[in-house]
Enzyme design. Structure first.
Site, PDB file in Angstrom:
ATOM      1  CG  ASP A 130      -8.662  11.132   6.384  1.00  0.00           C
ATOM      2  OD1 ASP A 130      -9.166  11.921   5.562  1.00  0.00           O
ATOM      3  OD2 ASP A 130      -7.441  10.949   6.491  1.00  0.00           O
ATOM      4  CG  MET A 131     -15.070   7.507   6.710  1.00  0.00           C
ATOM      5  SD  MET A 131     -15.944   7.405   8.294  1.00  0.00           S
ATOM      6  CE  MET A 131     -17.086   8.771   8.106  1.00  0.00           C
ATOM      7  NE  ARG A 178      -9.555  11.421   0.642  1.00  0.00           N
ATOM      8  CZ  ARG A 178      -9.026  11.675   1.848  1.00  0.00           C
ATOM      9  NH1 ARG A 178      -8.966  10.720   2.762  1.00  0.00           N
ATOM     10  NH2 ARG A 178      -8.567  12.869   2.137  1.00  0.00           N
ATOM     11  N   GLY A 182     -10.692   1.173   0.831  1.00  0.00           N
ATOM     12  CA  GLY A 182     -10.754   0.868   2.271  1.00  0.00           C
ATOM     13  C   GLY A 182      -9.458   0.225   2.724  1.00  0.00           C
ATOM     14  CG  HIS A 221      -1.830   4.460  -5.019  1.00  0.00           C
ATOM     15  ND1 HIS A 221      -2.210   4.000  -3.786  1.00  0.00           N
ATOM     16  CD2 HIS A 221      -1.370   5.726  -4.835  1.00  0.00           C
ATOM     17  CE1 HIS A 221      -1.986   4.940  -2.884  1.00  0.00           C
ATOM     18  NE2 HIS A 221      -1.486   5.995  -3.489  1.00  0.00           N
TER      19      HIS A 221
HETATM   20  C1  FAD Z   1      -5.539   9.935  -1.146  1.00  0.00           C
HETATM   21  C2  FAD Z   1      -5.964   8.707  -0.398  1.00  0.00           C
HETATM   22  C3  FAD Z   1      -6.731   8.845   0.742  1.00  0.00           C
HETATM   23  C4  FAD Z   1      -7.167   7.707   1.442  1.00  0.00           C
HETATM   24  N1  FAD Z   1      -7.982   7.833   2.528  1.00  0.00           N
HETATM   25  C5  FAD Z   1      -8.463   6.722   3.140  1.00  0.00           C
HETATM   26  C6  FAD Z   1      -9.392   6.798   4.214  1.00  0.00           C
HETATM   27  O1  FAD Z   1      -9.807   7.866   4.666  1.00  0.00           O
HETATM   28  N2  FAD Z   1      -9.828   5.633   4.783  1.00  0.00           N
HETATM   29  C7  FAD Z   1      -9.428   4.404   4.319  1.00  0.00           C
HETATM   30  O2  FAD Z   1      -9.884   3.374   4.822  1.00  0.00           O
HETATM   31  N3  FAD Z   1      -8.526   4.314   3.299  1.00  0.00           N
HETATM   32  C8  FAD Z   1      -8.045   5.423   2.711  1.00  0.00           C
HETATM   33  N4  FAD Z   1      -7.146   5.292   1.686  1.00  0.00           N
HETATM   34  C9  FAD Z   1      -6.543   3.967   1.380  1.00  0.00           C
HETATM   35  C10 FAD Z   1      -7.410   3.178   0.401  1.00  0.00           C
HETATM   36  O3  FAD Z   1      -8.581   2.759   1.063  1.00  0.00           O
HETATM   37  C11 FAD Z   1      -6.666   1.938  -0.108  1.00  0.00           C
HETATM   38  O4  FAD Z   1      -6.389   1.113   0.986  1.00  0.00           O
HETATM   39  C12 FAD Z   1      -5.370   2.239  -0.819  1.00  0.00           C
HETATM   40  O5  FAD Z   1      -5.480   3.356  -1.653  1.00  0.00           O
HETATM   41  C13 FAD Z   1      -4.927   1.019  -1.664  1.00  0.00           C
HETATM   42  O6  FAD Z   1      -5.839   0.753  -2.679  1.00  0.00           O
HETATM   43  P1  FAD Z   1      -5.660   1.292  -4.181  1.00  0.00           P
HETATM   44  O7  FAD Z   1      -7.002   1.691  -4.670  1.00  0.00           O
HETATM   45  O8  FAD Z   1      -4.649   2.394  -4.189  1.00  0.00           O
HETATM   46  O9  FAD Z   1      -5.111   0.113  -5.061  1.00  0.00           O
HETATM   47  P2  FAD Z   1      -4.661  -1.398  -4.695  1.00  0.00           P
HETATM   48  O10 FAD Z   1      -5.883  -2.247  -4.632  1.00  0.00           O
HETATM   49  O11 FAD Z   1      -3.730  -1.373  -3.533  1.00  0.00           O
HETATM   50  O12 FAD Z   1      -3.819  -1.746  -5.973  1.00  0.00           O
HETATM   51  C14 FAD Z   1      -4.450  -2.079  -7.215  1.00  0.00           C
HETATM   52  C15 FAD Z   1      -3.394  -2.189  -8.280  1.00  0.00           C
HETATM   53  O13 FAD Z   1      -2.846  -0.876  -8.560  1.00  0.00           O
HETATM   54  C16 FAD Z   1      -1.462  -0.996  -8.857  1.00  0.00           C
HETATM   55  N5  FAD Z   1      -0.691  -0.278  -7.825  1.00  0.00           N
HETATM   56  C17 FAD Z   1      -1.122   0.057  -6.576  1.00  0.00           C
HETATM   57  N6  FAD Z   1      -0.162   0.724  -5.912  1.00  0.00           N
HETATM   58  C18 FAD Z   1       0.891   0.806  -6.735  1.00  0.00           C
HETATM   59  C19 FAD Z   1       2.191   1.388  -6.625  1.00  0.00           C
HETATM   60  N7  FAD Z   1       2.588   2.020  -5.514  1.00  0.00           N
HETATM   61  N8  FAD Z   1       3.025   1.294  -7.689  1.00  0.00           N
HETATM   62  C20 FAD Z   1       2.640   0.660  -8.818  1.00  0.00           C
HETATM   63  N9  FAD Z   1       1.405   0.090  -8.986  1.00  0.00           N
HETATM   64  C21 FAD Z   1       0.557   0.175  -7.961  1.00  0.00           C
HETATM   65  C22 FAD Z   1      -1.123  -2.475  -8.843  1.00  0.00           C
HETATM   66  O14 FAD Z   1      -1.296  -2.966 -10.152  1.00  0.00           O
HETATM   67  C23 FAD Z   1      -2.201  -3.046  -7.913  1.00  0.00           C
HETATM   68  O15 FAD Z   1      -2.456  -4.404  -8.136  1.00  0.00           O
HETATM   69  C24 FAD Z   1      -6.750   6.419   0.971  1.00  0.00           C
HETATM   70  C25 FAD Z   1      -5.989   6.296  -0.178  1.00  0.00           C
HETATM   71  C26 FAD Z   1      -5.596   7.413  -0.875  1.00  0.00           C
HETATM   72  C27 FAD Z   1      -4.813   7.237  -2.148  1.00  0.00           C
END
Ligand code: FAD
Length: 325
Positions: A130-131, A178, A182, A221
């Site tokens: 993971d980063m 992956r 961020g 998500h």
């Molecule tokens: C499997 C996985 C591994 C990860 N690994 C890392 C890592 O190694 N390093 C790192 O820095 N980050 C990691 N992350 C976190 C990632 O960088 C984001 O900070 C995090 O996923 C939030 O961004 P998002 O793309 O999910 O959407 P967001 O930008 O948070 O949301 C965009 C839109 O999606 C919809 N939405 C989002 N969440 C929900 C919800 N729960 N219910 C309903 N609608 C929703 C909403 O409409 C929202 O406006 C990881 C995330 C995942 C899912």
């Protein structure tokens, strides 16, 4: 933005982290954490696997500053590798270099990582590094580079908010990657701050790696991104075996199952253990509504987001003050 900063600051508070480890699980962390030990985690993964969903397992913990803790973490992760093998779980490992001693000594961390990757290699289990935040970015890539010299069961994460992400995706295009937006608070000198810029960059990186890369895990998500990817792979005749969607355990469960039922490879990121605090605070910083996940446990499903956020902030604030006295 205020709430995001608030939760980001809380995520780095050591005292609150300790208190959360003691009491948090009972307060409702189990909605987003798949058990306190390997047995409970194994059971959760069997349920996911039965629904056609694979898992990437994270033994919670980060920013460790004592060698004993890093060694404990390594031993726990080795137990997870054994459990995957023994129970034939459809699962792989996710780990954080700072949990394995990156802040203590680079070579010590590498040695811990190598032990895990070697054992996983024997069982044909993939390990994802993971980063974390920018401070650890280059050393983490260095670790990955060293591991890749010997092993092919290693991959990593590219965070789209970094300006350098495009170059990194090109460098690592032959690896399983992956891609994420961020999760940490980063400065303008190294990372995009505007959500629109991050989203656009994220899509560009996904498209590039889907077209040129090995295997892409699209971890989000965000249904806008997911729908875009679905249309893109259709248009470019990209096989479903070249990519998967990933989401965090407990988040958007309906969508997780829907995507799996539609025939997409789906992998849930499954954190387990006591050290859930920093992880959960970053989830709140991303989306304060996520407090509902805990609020449902604590307040019997009736409390609205505002009350829940206020209550949590109040409790955490009191704990913080108590320590300062
Ligand atoms: C499997 C996985 C591994 C990860 N690994 C890392 C890592 O190694 N390093 C790192 O820095 N980050 C990691 N992350 C976190 C990632 O960088 C984001 O900070 C995090 O996923 C939030 O961004 P998002 O793309 O999910 O959407 P967001 O930008 O948070 O949301 C965009 C839109 O999606 C919809 N939405 C989002 N969440 C929900 C919800 N729960 N219910 C309903 N609608 C929703 C909403 O409409 C929202 O406006 C990881 C995330 C995942 C899912």
């Amino acid at each position: 933005m205020l709430l995001k900063n608030f939760f980001m600051n809380l995520s780095q508070n050591k005292l609150l982290n300790e208190m959360a480890q003691k009491y948090g699980y009972k307060l409702g962390a189990q909605t987003v954490v798949a058990g306190e030990n390997v047995d409970e985690m194994t059971q959760s993964i069997k349920e996911l696997n039965a629904a056609g969903i694979s898992a990437t397992i994270d033994n919670l913990g980060e920013f460790v500053d004592r060698k004993e803790d890093a060694i404990d973490a390594k031993n726990q992760i080795l137990q997870v590798v054994e459990a995957i093998h023994e129970h034939k779980l459809d699962a792989h490992i996710s780990l954080k270099p700072t949990q394995l001693g990156l802040d203590i000594d680079y070579d010590f961390c590498l040695q811990n990582l190598e032990e895990i990757v070697e054992q996983a290699y024997q069982y044909n289990i993939f390990v994802n590094v993971d980063m974390e935040d920018h401070l650890h970015l280059q050393p983490s890539f260095d670790l990955v580079d060293q591991l890749l010299q010997t092993y092919d069961n290693v991959g990593t994460v590219i965070q789209a908010y970094f300006y350098r992400a495009e170059e990194d995706v090109r460098t690592y295009k032959d690896e399983r990657l992956r891609l994420v937006k961020g999760a940490y608070k980063e400065s303008e000198s190294v990372a995009y701050q505007d959500k629109g810029d991050i989203d656009r960059h994220f899509i560009e990186l996904i498209e590039y790696h889907l077209l040129h890369g090995k295997f892409t895990s699209i971890a989000t998500h965000d249904h806008h991104v997911i729908n875009h990817v679905k249309a893109f792979v259709e248009e470019h005749h990209i096989s479903k075996d070249k990519f998967e969607f990933q989401m965090l355990y407990g988040f958007r469960n309906d969508l997780q199952h829907k995507l799996a039922n539609e025939g997409y490879h789906f992998c849930t990121y499954v954190p387990f253990g006591h050290d859930w605090y920093g992880y959960f605070m970053r989830r709140l910083a991303e989306r304060p509504q996520n407090i509902n996940l805990v609020a449902k446990q604590v307040f019997n499903k009736k409390t609205n987001t505002v009350i829940a956020v206020g209550t949590l902030a109040f409790l955490l604030g009191r704990l913080s003050k108590r320590r300062k006295k």
